[in-house]
Design a protein around this motif. Structure first.
Motif, short mmCIF file in Angstrom:
data_model
loop_
_atom_site.label_atom_id
_atom_site.label_comp_id
_atom_site.label_asym_id
_atom_site.label_seq_id
_atom_site.Cartn_x
_atom_site.Cartn_y
_atom_site.Cartn_z
N TRP A 100 0.83 -1.21 0.00
CA TRP A 100 0.00 0.00 0.00
C TRP A 100 0.87 1.26 0.00
O TRP A 100 0.63 2.19 -0.75
CB TRP A 100 -0.93 -0.01 1.20
N TYR A 101 1.90 1.26 0.85
CA TYR A 101 2.80 2.42 0.89
C TYR A 101 3.56 2.58 -0.42
O TYR A 101 3.81 3.70 -0.87
CB TYR A 101 3.77 2.32 2.06
N SER A 102 3.92 1.48 -1.05
CA SER A 102 4.59 1.56 -2.35
C SER A 102 3.63 2.13 -3.40
O SER A 102 4.03 2.95 -4.23
CB SER A 102 5.07 0.17 -2.78
N LEU A 103 2.39 1.70 -3.36
CA LEU A 103 1.38 2.24 -4.27
C LEU A 103 1.17 3.74 -4.04
O LEU A 103 1.07 4.51 -5.00
CB LEU A 103 0.06 1.49 -4.09
N MET A 104 1.14 4.16 -2.79
CA MET A 104 0.97 5.58 -2.49
C MET A 104 2.17 6.41 -2.94
O MET A 104 2.02 7.56 -3.36
CB MET A 104 0.74 5.80 -0.99
N LEU A 105 3.36 5.84 -2.90
CA LEU A 105 4.55 6.53 -3.39
C LEU A 105 4.43 6.81 -4.88
O LEU A 105 4.68 7.93 -5.34
CB LEU A 105 5.79 5.70 -3.09
N VAL A 106 4.02 5.80 -5.64
CA VAL A 106 3.85 5.97 -7.08
C VAL A 106 2.68 6.91 -7.37
O VAL A 106 2.76 7.79 -8.23
CB VAL A 106 3.65 4.60 -7.75
N ALA A 107 1.58 6.75 -6.64
CA ALA A 107 0.40 7.60 -6.85
C ALA A 107 0.70 9.06 -6.54
O ALA A 107 0.23 9.95 -7.24
CB ALA A 107 -0.77 7.11 -5.99
N THR A 108 1.52 9.31 -5.52
CA THR A 108 1.89 10.68 -5.18
C THR A 108 2.63 11.33 -6.33
O THR A 108 2.36 12.48 -6.69
CB THR A 108 2.75 10.71 -3.90
N SER A 109 3.56 10.61 -6.92
CA SER A 109 4.32 11.15 -8.05
C SER A 109 3.41 11.46 -9.23
O SER A 109 3.53 12.52 -9.87
CB SER A 109 5.40 10.17 -8.48
N ILE A 110 2.50 10.56 -9.52
CA ILE A 110 1.58 10.76 -10.65
C ILE A 110 0.65 11.94 -10.39
O ILE A 110 0.42 12.78 -11.27
CB ILE A 110 0.79 9.47 -10.93
N ILE A 111 0.11 12.03 -9.19
CA ILE A 111 -0.82 13.12 -8.86
C ILE A 111 -0.11 14.46 -8.89
O ILE A 111 -0.63 15.45 -9.43
CB ILE A 111 -1.48 12.86 -7.49
N MET A 112 1.09 14.53 -8.34
CA MET A 112 1.83 15.80 -8.36
C MET A 112 2.20 16.20 -9.78
O MET A 112 2.20 17.39 -10.12
CB MET A 112 3.09 15.71 -7.49
#
Length: 73
Positions: free
Chosen positions: A38-50
């Motif tokens: 989940w934390y790995s997914l959030m790391l990737v999602a944060t980059s995409i959202i930003m």
């Protein structure tokens, strides 16, 4: 603040709030315990959202005035 900037709340909630509801070992995500996945997914999602927020601001011309102020004529 523009409404597109509210997208930045998704990773914050994903990291700070979601573990209270998703704290379990199984199922595994790519061989990792669920929370690590989940934390790995959030790391990737944060980059995409930003990146989406950045390109949205760039397309609207929000950064054009900043670049013009730095130039001296």
């Amino acid at each position: 603040m523009r409404p597109i900037h509210l997208l930045s709340l998704i990773p914050i909630c994903g990291v700070l709030v979601a573990p209270f509801f998703l704290n379990q070992v199984k199922p595994f995500i790519l061989g990792m315990p669920f929370m690590l996945g989940w934390y790995s997914l959030m790391l990737v999602a944060t980059s995409i959202i930003m990146a989406c927020i950045y390109f949205s601001d760039k397309a609207s011309g929000a950064h054009a005035s900043d670049a013009a102020e730095g130039e001296r004529k």
